[in-house]
Scaffold this active site. Sequence first.
Site, mmCIF file in Angstrom:
data_model
loop_
_atom_site.group_PDB
_atom_site.id
_atom_site.type_symbol
_atom_site.label_atom_id
_atom_site.label_comp_id
_atom_site.label_asym_id
_atom_site.label_seq_id
_atom_site.Cartn_x
_atom_site.Cartn_y
_atom_site.Cartn_z
ATOM 1 N N LYS A 58 0.833 -1.216 0.000
ATOM 2 C CA LYS A 58 0.000 0.000 0.000
ATOM 3 C C LYS A 58 0.865 1.262 0.000
ATOM 4 O O LYS A 58 0.478 2.294 -0.560
ATOM 5 C CB LYS A 58 -0.953 -0.005 1.198
ATOM 6 C CG LYS A 58 -2.327 -0.578 0.883
ATOM 7 C CD LYS A 58 -2.390 -2.077 0.822
ATOM 8 C CE LYS A 58 -2.479 -2.690 -0.500
ATOM 9 N NZ LYS A 58 -2.572 -4.159 -0.488
ATOM 10 N N GLY A 193 -0.562 -14.295 -13.574
ATOM 11 C CA GLY A 193 -1.661 -14.274 -12.607
ATOM 12 C C GLY A 193 -2.272 -12.897 -12.471
ATOM 13 O O GLY A 193 -1.639 -11.967 -11.983
ATOM 14 N N GLY A 195 -4.540 -11.857 -10.445
ATOM 15 C CA GLY A 195 -5.286 -11.820 -9.185
ATOM 16 C C GLY A 195 -4.965 -10.525 -8.463
ATOM 17 O O GLY A 195 -4.585 -9.523 -9.078
ATOM 18 N N ILE A 197 -2.553 -9.640 -6.240
ATOM 19 C CA ILE A 197 -1.167 -9.151 -6.249
ATOM 20 C C ILE A 197 -0.770 -8.691 -7.649
ATOM 21 O O ILE A 197 -0.162 -7.632 -7.819
ATOM 22 C CB ILE A 197 -0.196 -10.250 -5.739
ATOM 23 C CG1 ILE A 197 -0.466 -10.531 -4.255
ATOM 24 C CG2 ILE A 197 1.267 -9.832 -5.952
ATOM 25 C CD1 ILE A 197 0.421 -11.585 -3.631
ATOM 26 N N GLY A 284 -1.260 -17.113 -6.392
ATOM 27 C CA GLY A 284 -1.879 -17.585 -5.167
ATOM 28 C C GLY A 284 -0.847 -17.918 -4.096
ATOM 29 O O GLY A 284 0.360 -17.808 -4.326
ATOM 30 N N ALA A 333 -5.829 -10.170 5.895
ATOM 31 C CA ALA A 333 -5.308 -9.835 7.214
ATOM 32 C C ALA A 333 -6.437 -9.653 8.234
ATOM 33 O O ALA A 333 -6.365 -10.170 9.352
ATOM 34 C CB ALA A 333 -4.468 -8.564 7.115
ATOM 35 N N HIS A 457 -22.855 15.803 2.437
ATOM 36 C CA HIS A 457 -22.790 16.330 1.067
ATOM 37 C C HIS A 457 -21.744 17.421 0.984
ATOM 38 O O HIS A 457 -21.725 18.291 1.854
ATOM 39 C CB HIS A 457 -24.143 16.892 0.652
ATOM 40 C CG HIS A 457 -24.090 17.576 -0.692
ATOM 41 N ND1 HIS A 457 -24.086 16.870 -1.865
ATOM 42 C CD2 HIS A 457 -23.989 18.896 -1.024
ATOM 43 C CE1 HIS A 457 -24.003 17.712 -2.887
ATOM 44 N NE2 HIS A 457 -23.941 18.949 -2.398
#
Length: 478
Positions: A58, A193, A195, A197, A284, A333, A457
């Site tokens: 992140k 992959g 997915g 990651i 995975g 997590a 708002h």
Amino acid sequence: MSQTFDVIVIGAGPAGYISAIRAAQLGKSVACVEKWVNPAGERVLGGTCLNVGCIPSKALLASSEQFEQIAHHASDHGIAVKGASMDVGKMHARKDGIVTKMTKGIEFLFRKNKITWLKGTASLMGEQDGSIVVAVRETEGAEPSISLARNLVIATGSKARHLPGIPVDNELICDNEGALRLSAVPKTLGVIGAGVIGLELGSVWRRLGAEVKILEAAPQFLAACDGAVSKEVFKIFTKQGLSIEMGVKIGEVKAGSKQVSVAYTDAQGAAHTQTFDRLIVSVGRVPNTEGLHLESIGLSTDERGFIPVDDQCRTAKPNVFAIGDVVRGPMLAHKGEDEGVLVAEVIAGQKPHIDYNCIPWVIYTSPEIAWVGKTEEQLKAEGRAFKAGQFPFAANGRALGLGSSDGFVKVLADAASDEILGVHIIAATASDLIAEAAVAMEFKAASEDIARICHPHPSLSEVVREAALAADKRALNG
Ligand code: FAD
Ligand code: NAI
């Protein structure tokens, strides 16, 4: 002399360290065994999540997003930026600083809660007077120190799955560990992959300038997502420049001195070979139980390597629990953390419960993807009558002001009772917006409940309310 603890937790990832803290809060004597040694040779707590998972990924996503905004979108706001460049070393130093702050934070929490950190690798050595015998070795082959656990919590987590014939060296061919520390932006990056990651780390390096190609075996993109979401984000990601090829079969992967070539067959059966400067393998993760000697206490893993547990994360042995990535359920997590709290409370004689249907998922791409509960496809397969409401961010003033108007919120509710069954969000801050939906579902709220609640708002959260109104065909702004 061996020491006896009320609870020994093996593994200090988010499942294990949270379990240790909760057990200590409940008055138990607690030890936690952790073996992780970081690249600087220091012993650290925090597991995959803090060291090579959630937190560093992140941090890189945030840095690369800032770079992309400054380099390519500042002009939308009238800001002229010339010659924006990225210091990859500094980006990693920032990420590493965040990781250190977080892992040191857990050391502080262990001291505060009087949790004993047993440094080294744990293995089980049978039972003694009803307690589990835990051996901890500081280094391989070293003389073990022995502790006894009245209750044992196994939280040994998971590691990247590797593919036969594809040698991961975390330099040229990387799993998550190498992909988080590439020393320079590769000109071309291959990813096996598509997915979570593959999409998150593929996005990081694409934003910094790499030409990224993702090769995915499955015919359907992000099959776990609601169909409307996966269709929309596929369009968004390809427009951003991620090249994603579905339905491929990976053939020979050859590592040269500077590049790696990947042979594959596409969905139509045509053969291709493509060369990349770096390759990420993200296909995975597999549970960690190697060397634990579960058999010494009469336990074994299932055919996929997971430790079988019941709804309370109890194994076939009443005083042995297993939580987090090493057991069934999503490898997330926060799922592990909740299981950590649950087993500590079970050990203390309480009656906690986890509703796995209310665990949110987030993919931290840009925009983010988040969901909780059932998808439209799952409800159709179950034959459940439902109604759907969808509302786009393009009609929301705050989203337009932020320059983040891609995406929508989709609310699925029971056709008769109006109970919310699933919420699916594509938005800049979907990770935060989904929390409202998770709370609503935990309280068994109806879509009308969200529709009647005053939302600030202008805010992105208004779109959640509009989607709930749309489930009753009465969106106000669309
Ligand atoms: P782990 O975090 O794997 O920890 C297990 C610990 O046990 C490790 O520290 C290991 O050293 C230790 N251990 C294992 N065996 C032994 C032994 N015999 N003796 C002593 N210690 C032992 N999830 C999210 O929810 N959100 C995200 O944004 C997210 N991003 C991710 C990004 C990446 C790149 C990756 C790889 C994963 C990400 N995940 C994310 C998944 C998340 O990291 C895992 O679900 C989570 O770490 C699982 O927690 P855990 O405690 O079960 O296991
Ligand atoms: P993943 O399960 O999300 O995706 C793996 C992908 O690889 C799948 O689409 C699969 O079809 C594909 N695949 C498998 N074998 C293949 C092959 N031989 N050739 C081509 N494609 C193949 O796994 P990933 O991305 O490795 O992440 C592991 C786990 O870590 C995730 O499932 C998730 O639980 C966790 N994670 C969570 C994050 C989050 O919550 N934001 C971020 C990153 C990881």
